[in-house]
Enzyme design. Structure first.
Site, short mmCIF file in Angstrom:
data_model
loop_
_atom_site.label_atom_id
_atom_site.label_comp_id
_atom_site.label_asym_id
_atom_site.label_seq_id
_atom_site.Cartn_x
_atom_site.Cartn_y
_atom_site.Cartn_z
N PHE A 80 8.87 -34.49 98.34
CA PHE A 80 9.99 -34.12 99.24
C PHE A 80 11.10 -35.43 98.76
O PHE A 80 11.77 -34.81 98.90
CB PHE A 80 10.15 -34.68 100.59
CG PHE A 80 8.32 -32.47 100.64
CD1 PHE A 80 9.61 -31.52 100.59
CD2 PHE A 80 7.51 -33.21 101.14
CE1 PHE A 80 8.99 -30.23 101.12
CE2 PHE A 80 7.01 -31.42 101.47
CZ PHE A 80 7.27 -30.45 101.51
N SER A 124 17.00 -28.05 94.86
CA SER A 124 17.75 -27.49 95.60
C SER A 124 18.69 -25.94 95.21
O SER A 124 18.94 -26.11 93.13
CB SER A 124 18.72 -28.30 95.21
OG SER A 124 20.43 -27.88 96.24
N TYR A 149 23.44 -36.41 92.68
CA TYR A 149 22.32 -35.72 93.63
C TYR A 149 22.36 -34.56 92.65
O TYR A 149 21.02 -33.97 92.23
CB TYR A 149 22.81 -35.88 94.95
CG TYR A 149 22.04 -34.81 96.10
CD1 TYR A 149 21.16 -35.20 96.06
CD2 TYR A 149 22.58 -33.47 95.86
CE1 TYR A 149 19.84 -33.44 97.01
CE2 TYR A 149 21.34 -32.20 96.73
CZ TYR A 149 20.40 -33.01 97.58
OH TYR A 149 19.33 -32.08 97.28
N LYS A 153 17.99 -33.19 90.50
CA LYS A 153 16.86 -32.06 90.75
C LYS A 153 16.89 -31.77 90.09
O LYS A 153 16.02 -30.98 88.82
CB LYS A 153 18.44 -31.51 91.94
CG LYS A 153 17.97 -31.89 93.42
CD LYS A 153 16.59 -32.02 94.03
CE LYS A 153 16.51 -32.71 95.56
NZ LYS A 153 15.70 -33.04 95.72
N ASN A 179 20.31 -23.25 102.40
CA ASN A 179 20.98 -24.84 103.49
C ASN A 179 19.55 -24.54 104.92
O ASN A 179 20.17 -23.63 105.42
CB ASN A 179 22.43 -23.98 104.05
CG ASN A 179 22.88 -24.10 102.67
OD1 ASN A 179 22.75 -23.98 101.54
ND2 ASN A 179 24.05 -25.29 102.83
N ASN A 198 26.72 -34.92 107.38
CA ASN A 198 27.61 -34.28 106.43
C ASN A 198 27.83 -32.59 106.03
O ASN A 198 28.28 -32.43 106.19
CB ASN A 198 27.07 -35.22 105.34
CG ASN A 198 27.65 -36.31 104.49
OD1 ASN A 198 28.90 -36.70 104.69
ND2 ASN A 198 26.60 -37.23 104.14
N LEU A 200 27.03 -28.74 108.02
CA LEU A 200 27.36 -28.52 109.34
C LEU A 200 27.05 -28.39 110.06
O LEU A 200 27.04 -28.58 111.36
CB LEU A 200 28.11 -27.16 108.52
CG LEU A 200 28.53 -25.89 109.56
CD1 LEU A 200 29.98 -26.66 110.21
CD2 LEU A 200 27.96 -23.88 109.21
N ARG A 292 36.54 -29.87 101.26
CA ARG A 292 36.29 -30.32 100.78
C ARG A 292 36.05 -30.37 98.86
O ARG A 292 35.30 -29.49 99.02
CB ARG A 292 34.74 -30.68 101.52
CG ARG A 292 33.63 -31.46 100.96
CD ARG A 292 32.93 -31.95 101.93
NE ARG A 292 31.66 -30.73 102.13
CZ ARG A 292 30.58 -30.59 102.60
NH1 ARG A 292 30.29 -31.47 103.48
NH2 ARG A 292 29.83 -29.49 102.68
C1 UD1 Z 1 25.20 -29.64 100.98
C2 UD1 Z 1 25.66 -30.44 99.06
C3 UD1 Z 1 23.99 -29.53 98.55
C4 UD1 Z 1 22.66 -30.30 99.29
C5 UD1 Z 1 23.19 -29.52 100.92
C6 UD1 Z 1 22.19 -30.01 100.86
C7 UD1 Z 1 27.84 -30.57 98.82
C8 UD1 Z 1 29.13 -29.79 98.00
N1 UD1 Z 1 26.51 -29.45 98.16
O1 UD1 Z 1 25.36 -28.19 100.66
O2 UD1 Z 1 24.71 -30.48 97.13
O3 UD1 Z 1 21.90 -29.69 98.45
O4 UD1 Z 1 24.40 -30.11 101.16
O5 UD1 Z 1 21.45 -29.10 102.24
O6 UD1 Z 1 28.02 -31.98 99.66
N2 UD1 Z 1 32.08 -27.73 106.68
C9 UD1 Z 1 32.69 -27.84 107.43
N3 UD1 Z 1 32.21 -28.70 107.83
C10 UD1 Z 1 32.07 -29.99 108.33
C11 UD1 Z 1 30.44 -29.50 107.18
C12 UD1 Z 1 30.63 -28.79 106.75
O7 UD1 Z 1 33.26 -26.93 107.43
O8 UD1 Z 1 31.88 -30.68 108.51
C13 UD1 Z 1 31.12 -26.37 106.04
C14 UD1 Z 1 30.78 -26.55 104.23
O9 UD1 Z 1 32.85 -26.65 103.72
C15 UD1 Z 1 30.44 -25.58 103.55
C16 UD1 Z 1 29.18 -25.22 104.52
O10 UD1 Z 1 29.99 -25.77 106.08
O11 UD1 Z 1 31.12 -24.62 103.43
C17 UD1 Z 1 28.41 -25.53 104.47
O12 UD1 Z 1 28.43 -27.24 104.37
P1 UD1 Z 1 26.96 -28.17 104.40
O13 UD1 Z 1 26.09 -27.53 105.49
O14 UD1 Z 1 27.06 -29.50 104.05
O15 UD1 Z 1 25.74 -27.68 102.82
P2 UD1 Z 1 26.58 -27.59 101.31
O16 UD1 Z 1 27.73 -28.28 101.45
O17 UD1 Z 1 26.71 -26.07 101.09
#
Ligand code: UD1
Length: 335
Positions: A80, A124, A149, A153, A179, A198, A200, A292
């Site tokens: 991990f 991933s 990153y 992978k 996710n 970063n 969601l 983003r």
């Molecule tokens: C991200 C990474 C991915 C990594 C994974 C780890 C990117 C482009 N991708 O995936 O490489 O393996 O995290 O968990 O960073 N969102 C919002 N507001 C926020 C945060 C996110 O609207 O403040 C949206 C994003 O645009 C996306 C969704 O929520 O549509 C999920 O985002 P996030 O949790 O960052 O995951 P990924 O982008 O799918």
């Protein structure tokens, strides 16, 4: 015999250590604590009643790995440990390649020396790149990434495939996570982001806790039912159980196999916001913001192969994920 979990005090590693201990496996953890804390080991012990053997150290450091392998009988490695912040990887790519690739190479060399033949790797869904062919299946040919990153992978997958092709005794299982969110139901282990989250769900829980004033929804003009990005969110405990299934699989197979670990269900950003509000009876203020960079519209797994071959399937619901994420955020250990 023990299972070595590198990065075993991190988010996914700690949940996997718990699930392994719960099925009576012995666990050794190596972690440099750069993004976690030694008290996670104590909490794993409280949850399971069993204490993993713990070494603080860098997996890329040969002397550390020599010590770990010479002092324990390691039967399999679940790797991990690694740098994982997408944005940071764009700023300091060389550090990402150095750290993530070196640790894997040191592990492979040490495993060979000590006759350990089973390697399970945290990959991933990021390796599916910008493909729009959902659901993503493991045999997809057009792999690619949008950031360093992700490329680490991708490259580690290739290194492990080559290593397995050259060594008939080696069993490699590549697990492509979708996710992961949620936390252990005890509220004692979970995801602790460094600085501004970063991802969601950690962002949502910090808004709910009043640490941030609102969520920015990155784009509402994607070709999805409500215009916001769709992802395959999986409860981290389900994901952890997927590793137990992969470990069992590796006892009977050699070569290299890749499995998606997801639920097969896509939820939009607004689905997650509303599910979180409903599960926890609170409101999440949000604003629509620009897309983003690097995000894709839709990403979800085909779960057929993991179900058929590993006999594993995610079981927990979105409500469970939202409730457990919030319980973790409210508890003392997330602070
Ligand atoms: C991200 C990474 C991915 C990594 C994974 C780890 C990117 C482009 N991708 O995936 O490489 O393996 O995290 O968990 O960073 N969102 C919002 N507001 C926020 C945060 C996110 O609207 O403040 C949206 C994003 O645009 C996306 C969704 O929520 O549509 C999920 O985002 P996030 O949790 O960052 O995951 P990924 O982008 O799918």
């Amino acid at each position: 015999m023990s299972i070595l979990c590198t990065g075993g005090t991190g988010f996914i590693g700690s949940h996997t250590a718990v699930e392994l201990l719960c099925v009576n496996q012995d666990v050794v953890i190596v972690d440099d604590l750069s993004n976690s804390s030694a008290s996670v080991v104590d909490r794993i012990e409280v949850i399971t009643g069993k204490r993993p053997v713990f070494y603080k150290g860098d997996v890329a450091d040969k002397a550390v790995m020599e010590k770990v392998f010479s002092e324990n009988s390691i039967d399999a490695v679940i790797h991990f440990a690694g740098f994982k912040a997408v944005g940071e990887s764009v700023q300091i790519p060389v550090a990402y390649y150095r750290n993530n690739l070196d640790s894997t190479l040191t592990l492979l060399e040490t495993m060979k020396k000590y006759g350990c033949h089973r390697f399970i790797f945290s990959s991933s869904a990021t390796v599916y790149g910008t493909s729009d062919k959902v659901p993503f299946t493991e045999d997809a040919k057009e792999l690619g990434c949008t950031n360093p990153y992700g490329w680490t992978k991708f490259m580690i997958e290739q290194i492990l495939k080559d290593a397995a092709a050259a060594d008939p005794e080696l069993s490699v299982v590549l697990l492509r996570y979708f996710n992961p969110i949620g936390a252990h139901a005890s509220g004692m282990i979970g995801e602790k982001p460094n600085g501004i989250p970063n991802n969601l769900m950690p962002y949502i829980t910090q808004v709910a806790a009043g640490i941030r004033d609102h969520l920015s929804v990155f784009g509402d003009d994607y070709p999805t039912p409500d215009g916001t990005g769709v992802r395959d969110y999986i409860h981290v405990v389900d994901l952890a159980k997927g590793h137990v299934a992969a470990y069992n699989y590796s006892t009977e197979h050699t070569g290299c196999e890749v499995f998606n670990l997801g639920t097969g269900i896509g939820y939009s950003v607004l689905d997650i916001v509303h599910a979180f509000e409903e599960a926890n009876s609170l409101k999440i203020p949000y604003e629509i913001a620009p897309r983003r960079a690097g995000d894709i519209a839709t990403c979800y797994a085909s779960t057929e192969k993991a179900e058929k071959v590993l006999g594993w399937k995610a079981e927990l619901s979105l409500q469970d994920m939202c409730r457990d994420s919030w319980r973790w955020q409210c508890g003392k250990w997330s602070k």
